[in-house]
Motif scaffolding. Sequence first.
Motif, PDB file in Angstrom:
ATOM      1  N   LEU A   1     -12.391   7.511  -2.309  1.00  0.00           N
ATOM      2  CA  LEU A   1     -11.718   6.261  -2.674  1.00  0.00           C
ATOM      3  C   LEU A   1     -12.582   5.064  -2.285  1.00  0.00           C
ATOM      4  O   LEU A   1     -12.216   4.263  -1.410  1.00  0.00           O
ATOM      5  CB  LEU A   1     -10.353   6.164  -1.980  1.00  0.00           C
ATOM      6  CG  LEU A   1      -9.327   7.244  -2.283  1.00  0.00           C
ATOM      7  CD1 LEU A   1      -8.101   7.082  -1.405  1.00  0.00           C
ATOM      8  CD2 LEU A   1      -8.933   7.232  -3.763  1.00  0.00           C
TER       9      LEU A   1
ATOM     10  N   THR B   1      -5.525   3.353  -5.650  1.00  0.00           N
ATOM     11  CA  THR B   1      -4.948   2.764  -4.442  1.00  0.00           C
ATOM     12  C   THR B   1      -5.944   1.821  -3.765  1.00  0.00           C
ATOM     13  O   THR B   1      -7.093   2.186  -3.526  1.00  0.00           O
ATOM     14  CB  THR B   1      -4.543   3.871  -3.453  1.00  0.00           C
ATOM     15  OG1 THR B   1      -3.667   4.790  -4.100  1.00  0.00           O
ATOM     16  CG2 THR B   1      -3.839   3.282  -2.232  1.00  0.00           C
ATOM     17  N   SER B   2      -5.490   0.625  -3.454  1.00  0.00           N
ATOM     18  CA  SER B   2      -6.371  -0.340  -2.785  1.00  0.00           C
ATOM     19  C   SER B   2      -6.129  -0.397  -1.283  1.00  0.00           C
ATOM     20  O   SER B   2      -6.985  -0.859  -0.530  1.00  0.00           O
ATOM     21  CB  SER B   2      -6.180  -1.738  -3.386  1.00  0.00           C
ATOM     22  OG  SER B   2      -4.827  -2.166  -3.244  1.00  0.00           O
ATOM     23  N   LEU B   3      -4.949   0.068  -0.842  1.00  0.00           N
ATOM     24  CA  LEU B   3      -4.608   0.065   0.585  1.00  0.00           C
ATOM     25  C   LEU B   3      -3.889   1.359   0.918  1.00  0.00           C
ATOM     26  O   LEU B   3      -2.833   1.653   0.355  1.00  0.00           O
ATOM     27  CB  LEU B   3      -3.720  -1.132   0.923  1.00  0.00           C
ATOM     28  CG  LEU B   3      -3.168  -1.204   2.356  1.00  0.00           C
ATOM     29  CD1 LEU B   3      -4.303  -1.279   3.370  1.00  0.00           C
ATOM     30  CD2 LEU B   3      -2.219  -2.397   2.511  1.00  0.00           C
ATOM     31  N   LEU B   4      -4.465   2.118   1.831  1.00  0.00           N
ATOM     32  CA  LEU B   4      -3.897   3.412   2.211  1.00  0.00           C
ATOM     33  C   LEU B   4      -3.725   3.448   3.720  1.00  0.00           C
ATOM     34  O   LEU B   4      -4.678   3.224   4.477  1.00  0.00           O
ATOM     35  CB  LEU B   4      -4.820   4.545   1.752  1.00  0.00           C
ATOM     36  CG  LEU B   4      -4.248   5.966   1.782  1.00  0.00           C
ATOM     37  CD1 LEU B   4      -3.069   6.101   0.820  1.00  0.00           C
ATOM     38  CD2 LEU B   4      -5.333   6.977   1.422  1.00  0.00           C
TER      39      LEU B   4
ATOM     40  N   GLY C   1       0.789  -1.220   0.000  1.00  0.00           N
ATOM     41  CA  GLY C   1       0.000   0.000   0.000  1.00  0.00           C
ATOM     42  C   GLY C   1       0.822   1.272   0.000  1.00  0.00           C
ATOM     43  O   GLY C   1       2.036   1.266  -0.252  1.00  0.00           O
TER      44      GLY C   1
ATOM     45  N   CYS D   1     -11.301   1.342  -1.249  1.00  0.00           N
ATOM     46  CA  CYS D   1      -9.936   1.376  -0.713  1.00  0.00           C
ATOM     47  C   CYS D   1      -9.962   1.068   0.782  1.00  0.00           C
ATOM     48  O   CYS D   1     -10.781   1.608   1.528  1.00  0.00           O
ATOM     49  CB  CYS D   1      -9.312   2.753  -0.946  1.00  0.00           C
ATOM     50  SG  CYS D   1      -7.646   2.940  -0.247  1.00  0.00           S
ATOM     51  N   THR D   2      -9.069   0.192   1.218  1.00  0.00           N
ATOM     52  CA  THR D   2      -8.951  -0.114   2.637  1.00  0.00           C
ATOM     53  C   THR D   2      -8.097   0.945   3.314  1.00  0.00           C
ATOM     54  O   THR D   2      -6.976   1.229   2.877  1.00  0.00           O
ATOM     55  CB  THR D   2      -8.299  -1.495   2.843  1.00  0.00           C
ATOM     56  OG1 THR D   2      -9.122  -2.498   2.240  1.00  0.00           O
ATOM     57  CG2 THR D   2      -8.130  -1.798   4.328  1.00  0.00           C
TER      58      THR D   2
ATOM     59  N   LEU E   1      -4.305   9.056  -6.183  1.00  0.00           N
ATOM     60  CA  LEU E   1      -4.679   8.039  -5.200  1.00  0.00           C
ATOM     61  C   LEU E   1      -5.806   7.147  -5.707  1.00  0.00           C
ATOM     62  O   LEU E   1      -6.152   6.150  -5.059  1.00  0.00           O
ATOM     63  CB  LEU E   1      -5.130   8.701  -3.890  1.00  0.00           C
ATOM     64  CG  LEU E   1      -4.064   9.387  -3.039  1.00  0.00           C
ATOM     65  CD1 LEU E   1      -4.713  10.056  -1.832  1.00  0.00           C
ATOM     66  CD2 LEU E   1      -2.991   8.395  -2.587  1.00  0.00           C
TER      67      LEU E   1
END
Length: 229
Positions: free
Chosen positions: A180, A129-132, A35, A183-184, A126
Motif C-alpha cells: 500500500l 485506502t489512504s489511512l489504515l 480510515g 497509505c498512512t 485495501l
Amino acid sequence: MTDDRAAQLFAYRDFTADEFRTRRRKLADAVGGKGTALVAGIVALDGSPFPRQNNDFYYLAGLDPSAGYLAVDCERGGEATLYLGPRNPKREDVDGPELSDEDAAFASDAAGVDRVRPISELPGELAGTSLLHVSRKPAEGFRQHKDSLAARRRSVVDDPLMGGFAWPERHLHSMLAAILPGCTLADLSPALHDLRLTKSEAEVRLLREAGRLTGVAVAEAMRASRPGV
C-alpha cells in the motif's frame, strides 16, 4: 451452511452481536471517524497449543481462533468486514469445523459483521485506502499479559543474535507498507486498548460471576486441605 455445521462452529457467546457492533462504533469514533482499522486474528501456531483467540480480535468480534482479519470502516460508523480463508475439509476432519469464507450467516449472527470475504481479496480491497489503523503492540493470547509480552519482545530485540526477529506486528506493518504505497499506517493500539479498559455492563456481569466462581473454588480448596495435603 447446514444446521449441523453451524452448531459445531465456535463463537464466544459471552456477548451479543449488538455488543460487538457497539464496540466497533466506539473504535471508529476513537480514531476520529477516519480510515480503516485492520485487526488480525490469531496467527497459525506450531504444535497443538490451546486454541484461543487473541484479546483484540475477541474484543471486536468474539469469533473462534481461526486465522483471519477484521476490517472496521471507521468512516461508515464501524461497519465490519471479516476476511477468512477457504474451507479445508481435510483439516476439519482432524481439528473439527472452523470458520471459513463460506460462513457469512454464522459470523453475522454471532458477531454482527456486515460482510464476509475470502482472505485472498483483502489486499485488493485495501488498495485505495489512504489511512489504515493497525496495532503495533501484540494482542494477548492464552496465558499472556501485555507486560510479559513487552518484556519478552525487549529481550529478543536486545539479543544480538535475535535482533532481526520479525514479530507478527512488525511483519504485518512491513507487508502493508509494501503493498500500500502512499497509505498512512497509524497505530491502533492506544485507541483500542483504552476502550478495552472501560468495561460495559455485560463485561462487569461476567467479571462478577468469574469472581464469585473463583471464591467458591478457593473455599472448596481450603475445605479439602489438611496437613500433608
